[in-house]
Write a protein that holds these residues in place. Structure first.
Motif, mmCIF file in Angstrom:
data_model
loop_
_atom_site.group_PDB
_atom_site.id
_atom_site.type_symbol
_atom_site.label_atom_id
_atom_site.label_comp_id
_atom_site.label_asym_id
_atom_site.label_seq_id
_atom_site.Cartn_x
_atom_site.Cartn_y
_atom_site.Cartn_z
ATOM 1 N N ASN A 97 0.816 -1.226 0.000
ATOM 2 C CA ASN A 97 0.000 0.000 0.000
ATOM 3 C C ASN A 97 0.849 1.276 0.000
ATOM 4 N N PHE A 98 2.060 1.174 -0.563
ATOM 5 C CA PHE A 98 2.999 2.304 -0.552
ATOM 6 C C PHE A 98 2.385 3.533 -1.211
ATOM 7 N N LEU A 99 1.752 3.311 -2.373
ATOM 8 C CA LEU A 99 1.102 4.435 -3.057
ATOM 9 C C LEU A 99 -0.340 4.482 -2.552
ATOM 10 N N ASN A 100 -0.493 5.091 -1.368
ATOM 11 C CA ASN A 100 -1.814 5.145 -0.730
ATOM 12 C C ASN A 100 -2.584 6.386 -1.212
ATOM 13 N N ALA A 101 -3.792 6.553 -0.674
ATOM 14 C CA ALA A 101 -4.646 7.658 -1.140
ATOM 15 C C ALA A 101 -3.962 9.011 -0.946
ATOM 16 N N GLU A 102 -3.303 9.146 0.198
ATOM 17 C CA GLU A 102 -2.654 10.434 0.511
ATOM 18 C C GLU A 102 -1.566 10.746 -0.529
ATOM 19 N N ARG A 103 -0.803 9.732 -0.898
ATOM 20 C CA ARG A 103 0.280 9.960 -1.868
ATOM 21 C C ARG A 103 -0.281 10.139 -3.282
ATOM 22 N N ILE A 104 -1.348 9.410 -3.591
ATOM 23 C CA ILE A 104 -1.966 9.570 -4.917
ATOM 24 C C ILE A 104 -2.470 11.016 -5.072
ATOM 25 N N ALA A 105 -2.984 11.569 -3.973
ATOM 26 C CA ALA A 105 -3.504 12.951 -4.033
ATOM 27 C C ALA A 105 -2.395 13.955 -4.340
ATOM 28 N N LYS A 106 -1.134 13.558 -4.099
ATOM 29 C CA LYS A 106 -0.008 14.482 -4.348
ATOM 30 C C LYS A 106 0.499 14.418 -5.785
ATOM 31 N N LEU A 107 -0.069 13.502 -6.584
ATOM 32 C CA LEU A 107 0.409 13.365 -7.972
ATOM 33 C C LEU A 107 0.087 14.616 -8.778
ATOM 34 N N LYS A 108 0.945 14.884 -9.746
ATOM 35 C CA LYS A 108 0.692 16.001 -10.665
ATOM 36 C C LYS A 108 -0.606 15.705 -11.409
ATOM 37 N N PRO A 109 -1.583 16.606 -11.396
ATOM 38 C CA PRO A 109 -2.855 16.299 -12.063
ATOM 39 C C PRO A 109 -2.648 15.949 -13.538
ATOM 40 N N GLY A 110 -3.276 14.869 -13.962
ATOM 41 C CA GLY A 110 -3.194 14.460 -15.367
ATOM 42 C C GLY A 110 -1.993 13.584 -15.686
ATOM 43 N N CYS A 111 -1.309 13.088 -14.644
ATOM 44 C CA CYS A 111 -0.117 12.260 -14.927
ATOM 45 C C CYS A 111 -0.529 10.854 -15.393
ATOM 46 N N ILE A 112 0.444 10.204 -15.986
ATOM 47 C CA ILE A 112 0.245 8.812 -16.433
ATOM 48 C C ILE A 112 0.875 7.922 -15.376
ATOM 49 N N PHE A 113 0.235 6.788 -15.084
ATOM 50 C CA PHE A 113 0.761 5.894 -14.045
ATOM 51 C C PHE A 113 0.957 4.501 -14.627
ATOM 52 N N VAL A 114 2.111 3.906 -14.331
ATOM 53 C CA VAL A 114 2.382 2.553 -14.822
ATOM 54 C C VAL A 114 2.777 1.658 -13.655
ATOM 55 N N ASN A 115 2.172 0.482 -13.589
ATOM 56 C CA ASN A 115 2.565 -0.492 -12.555
ATOM 57 C C ASN A 115 2.840 -1.844 -13.195
ATOM 58 N N THR A 116 4.148 -2.194 -13.245
ATOM 59 C CA THR A 116 4.520 -3.540 -13.681
ATOM 60 C C THR A 116 5.137 -4.297 -12.497
ATOM 61 N N ALA A 117 4.986 -3.732 -11.276
ATOM 62 C CA ALA A 117 5.637 -4.359 -10.113
ATOM 63 C C ALA A 117 4.661 -5.298 -9.398
ATOM 64 N N ARG A 118 3.881 -4.773 -8.470
ATOM 65 C CA ARG A 118 2.881 -5.586 -7.783
ATOM 66 C C ARG A 118 1.676 -4.714 -7.459
ATOM 67 N N ALA A 119 0.475 -5.263 -7.630
ATOM 68 C CA ALA A 119 -0.745 -4.490 -7.386
ATOM 69 C C ALA A 119 -0.840 -4.038 -5.932
ATOM 70 N N ALA A 120 -0.376 -4.888 -5.013
ATOM 71 C CA ALA A 120 -0.550 -4.583 -3.598
ATOM 72 C C ALA A 120 0.302 -3.389 -3.132
ATOM 73 N N LEU A 121 1.138 -2.865 -4.021
ATOM 74 C CA LEU A 121 1.909 -1.662 -3.680
ATOM 75 C C LEU A 121 1.023 -0.415 -3.708
ATOM 76 N N VAL A 122 -0.157 -0.556 -4.328
ATOM 77 C CA VAL A 122 -0.992 0.612 -4.622
ATOM 78 C C VAL A 122 -2.390 0.416 -4.021
ATOM 79 N N ASP A 123 -2.959 1.478 -3.488
ATOM 80 C CA ASP A 123 -4.345 1.447 -3.015
ATOM 81 C C ASP A 123 -5.245 1.475 -4.269
#
Ligand SMILES: NC(=O)C1=CN([C@@H]2O[C@H](COP(=O)(O)OP(=O)(O)OC[C@H]3O[C@@H](n4cnc5c(N)ncnc54)[C@H](O)[C@@H]3O)[C@@H](O)[C@H]2O)C=CC1
Ligand SMILES: O=C(O)C(=O)CO
Length: 303
Positions: A208-234
């Motif tokens: 859950n490293f990329l949790n809601a709080e951290r997602i809210a800090k992303l630059k609006p309109g950014c592209i996100f890629v996850n080829t690691a593990r789903a459980a790293l992200v909320d």
């Protein structure tokens, strides 16, 4: 005599055939059937070593595999498929194969990044359906790629992206020096990335490293890629960000449940590009993977 059970499928079978000749080795049994996780004690009865190709191994079942001393996971991220600490506590040593597919996964990450930027998968679906809808997507040369995790795969993603003229900012637990990469704080990476790729290993610390709080800090309109593990992200927060446009488009190769169930909420979103956990699936990576797995099995047998 030691015996090895090989969890094999049609894709890997030719690779095994190329890299070892049964008969040169102690008793090796190759299983060409699906590796049924409900029947592990039955299937693995009498074996010393198992080569596991991404089969989930429930601890309760593994407890009953009393002859088994070594589990060789055909990949790096064993933690998503077994409770490594529990298996090792009961005398089943877990081996993983690091670095076999760094370039393969990095190339897939870059492919998803570009497919996401230009919305290629959706455009392909529409053109096939007779819908001619041209659309704009961001140019990536000169833009900022943010990396969370600059290990084997992250390092390769950085190398390729820098070569393509992207500015690369990376956050890693321990700072690393790499040509074309600027190390930065997590907040800097989140705020500045036009494209964000997460390339951490999954652990108690990174779940859950990329949790809601951290997602809210992303630059609006950014592209996100996850080829690691789903459980790293909320996942809920990521879906909300995709719906609001905070994340413009996500390219995903990994999921909480694999295969991704039909009708899953992610399949209902237009602004995601999905692939079937295939980052590592290149002939080059498979060959390295199987050679190294066989080497591990041989070295264990010799002991
Ligand atoms: N999609 C696919 O086909 C594949 C996916 N993977 C996944 O890719 C991911 C990356 O794998 P590798 O590059 O081999 O791992 P790695 O171990 O080489 O790199 C991970 C990096 O994360 C850093 N790190 C660990 N914990 C951290 C924390 N709490 N904060 C900041 N940095 C931290 C480490 O220092 C390391 O540099 C893993 O999740 C692995 O399971 C691996 C192979 C194939
Ligand atoms: O190596 C890994 O961990 C993968 O995800 C693919 O095997």
């Amino acid at each position: 005599m030691k015996t090895i059970f090989v969890d094999c499928n049609d894709q890997l079978r030719p690779v095994y055939d190329r890299v070892f000749r049964p008969g040169d080795d102690p008793a090796i049994t190759v299983n060409y059937e699906p590796f049924d996780r409900e029947k592990l004690p039955e299937i693995l009865a009498g074996y010393d070593i198992v080569l596991n190709d991404h089969t989930f191994m429930p601890t309760e079942q593994m407890k009953l595999c009393t002859s088994l001393k070594h589990v060789v996971f055909l990949g790096t991220g064993a933690a998503s498929y077994m409770d490594v600490a529990a298996l090792e506590a009961m005398g089943q040593k877990v081996h993983t194969i690091k670095g076999y597919g760094d370039t393969a996964v990095a190339e897939h990450t870059i492919a998803l990044m570009w497919a996401a930027a230009r919305d290629l998968a959706r455009m392909d679906r529409q053109v096939r359906a007779g819908e001619w809808i041209t659309r704009e997507g961001p140019q990536l040369t000169g833009k900022t790629l943010g990396l969370i995790g600059l290990g084997g795969i992250g390092g390769e993603v950085a190398r390729i992206a820098a070569g393509m003229g992207m500015r690369v900012l990376a956050f890693n637990r321990t700072p690393r020096q790499q040509a074309g990469v600027t190390m930065a704080s997590l907040d800097e990476v989140l705020a500045q990335a036009d494209v964000l790729s997460i390339n951490l290993v999954l652990s108690n610390e990174t779940e859950n490293f990329l949790n809601a709080e951290r997602i809210a800090k992303l630059k609006p309109g950014c592209i996100f890629v996850n080829t690691a593990r789903a459980a790293l992200v909320d996942e809920k927060a990521m879906i909300a960000a995709l719906e609001s446009g905070q994340i413009r488009h996500a390219g995903l190769d990994v999921f909480h449940e694999e295969p991704l169930p039909k009708g899953h909420p992610l399949t209902k979103l237009d602004n995601v590009t999905l692939s079937a956990h295939s980052g590592y699936r290149t002939p080059d990576a498979s060959e390295t993977l199987i050679r190294r797995a066989i080497d591990i099995a041989r070295s264990v047998i010799k002991k």
